[in-house]
Design a protein around this motif. Structure first.
Motif, PDB file in Angstrom:
ATOM      1  N   ARG A 114      -2.947  -3.175  -7.166  1.00  0.00           N
ATOM      2  CA  ARG A 114      -1.935  -2.195  -7.282  1.00  0.00           C
ATOM      3  C   ARG A 114      -2.766  -0.849  -7.158  1.00  0.00           C
ATOM      4  O   ARG A 114      -3.653  -1.006  -7.046  1.00  0.00           O
ATOM      5  N   PHE A 115      -1.753   0.008  -6.134  1.00  0.00           N
ATOM      6  CA  PHE A 115      -2.328   1.051  -5.339  1.00  0.00           C
ATOM      7  C   PHE A 115      -1.466   2.728  -6.558  1.00  0.00           C
ATOM      8  O   PHE A 115      -0.023   2.280  -6.843  1.00  0.00           O
ATOM      9  N   GLU A 116      -2.156   3.734  -5.640  1.00  0.00           N
ATOM     10  CA  GLU A 116      -1.376   4.872  -5.535  1.00  0.00           C
ATOM     11  C   GLU A 116      -1.495   5.370  -4.271  1.00  0.00           C
ATOM     12  O   GLU A 116      -2.077   5.773  -3.906  1.00  0.00           O
TER      13      GLU A 116
ATOM     14  N   ALA B 210       4.190   6.914  -0.783  1.00  0.00           N
ATOM     15  CA  ALA B 210       5.448   6.444   0.154  1.00  0.00           C
ATOM     16  C   ALA B 210       5.974   5.649  -0.390  1.00  0.00           C
ATOM     17  O   ALA B 210       6.001   5.297  -1.742  1.00  0.00           O
ATOM     18  N   VAL B 211       7.433   5.645   0.427  1.00  0.00           N
ATOM     19  CA  VAL B 211       8.174   4.152   0.274  1.00  0.00           C
ATOM     20  C   VAL B 211       8.165   3.353   0.559  1.00  0.00           C
ATOM     21  O   VAL B 211       8.508   3.447   1.756  1.00  0.00           O
ATOM     22  N   PHE B 212       8.537   2.179  -0.338  1.00  0.00           N
ATOM     23  CA  PHE B 212       8.443   0.938   0.446  1.00  0.00           C
ATOM     24  C   PHE B 212       9.512   0.162  -0.480  1.00  0.00           C
ATOM     25  O   PHE B 212       9.980   0.286  -1.591  1.00  0.00           O
ATOM     26  N   LYS B 213       9.337  -0.936   0.408  1.00  0.00           N
ATOM     27  CA  LYS B 213      11.047  -1.925  -0.696  1.00  0.00           C
ATOM     28  C   LYS B 213      10.343  -2.936  -0.980  1.00  0.00           C
ATOM     29  O   LYS B 213       9.206  -3.890  -0.302  1.00  0.00           O
ATOM     30  N   GLU B 214      11.148  -3.171  -1.945  1.00  0.00           N
ATOM     31  CA  GLU B 214      11.290  -5.017  -2.384  1.00  0.00           C
ATOM     32  C   GLU B 214      10.712  -6.327  -1.431  1.00  0.00           C
ATOM     33  O   GLU B 214      11.985  -6.051  -0.575  1.00  0.00           O
TER      34      GLU B 214
ATOM     35  N   GLN C 143       2.864   4.552  -7.589  1.00  0.00           N
ATOM     36  CA  GLN C 143       2.129   3.580  -7.588  1.00  0.00           C
ATOM     37  C   GLN C 143       2.877   2.312  -7.326  1.00  0.00           C
ATOM     38  O   GLN C 143       4.503   1.957  -7.648  1.00  0.00           O
ATOM     39  N   VAL C 144       2.531   1.178  -7.101  1.00  0.00           N
ATOM     40  CA  VAL C 144       2.951  -0.023  -6.196  1.00  0.00           C
ATOM     41  C   VAL C 144       2.106  -1.026  -6.554  1.00  0.00           C
ATOM     42  O   VAL C 144       0.942  -0.957  -6.627  1.00  0.00           O
ATOM     43  N   GLY C 145       2.818  -2.410  -6.489  1.00  0.00           N
ATOM     44  CA  GLY C 145       2.158  -2.961  -6.371  1.00  0.00           C
ATOM     45  C   GLY C 145       2.595  -4.474  -5.753  1.00  0.00           C
ATOM     46  O   GLY C 145       3.580  -4.184  -5.632  1.00  0.00           O
TER      47      GLY C 145
END
Length: 109
Positions: free
Chosen positions: A54-56, A59-63, A88-90
């Motif tokens: 998991r990151f902070e 930016a926007v990412f797509k699943e 946050q992204v996983g």
């Protein structure tokens, strides 16, 4: 309405953790995420296991998007974005992380 057996005592929430391996909490700010052919995006590694992290990140990412994860001087790892909530992204690693790499990250983090 409370049940008779719980009316006068505090009931703790269930501790539900369905992970196959434990996550190790840390805060490593020398991480980066890279999309195909794009420049690296600075990120902070918040937790990691052999299967994902998991990151902070700003930016926007797509699943389902593939990224290259780099932390410190370790070799880049390919991962798939699984979720994003605010900053946050996983992500899940395509191949399980080597335990020696995980150990060195958890010791330094």
């Amino acid at each position: 309405m409370a049940l008779k057996s719980t009316r006068y005592r505090k009931v703790e929430p269930a501790a539900l953790n369905r992970r196959a391996t434990p996550r190790h909490t840390m805060a490593i700010s020398s991480a980066s995420l890279k999309r195909n052919g794009n420049k690296s995006i600075p990120a902070t590694l918040l937790d990691i296991s052999i299967y994902g992290c998991r990151f902070e990140v700003d930016a926007v990412f797509k699943e389902g998007e593939k990224v290259t994860v780099t932390v410190d001087e370790h070799a880049p790892v390919i991962a798939t974005m699984v979720w994003q909530k605010t900053k946050q992204v996983g992500c899940r690693f395509v191949d399980a992380l080597d335990t020696a790499v995980l150990r060195s990250l958890t010791i330094s983090g």
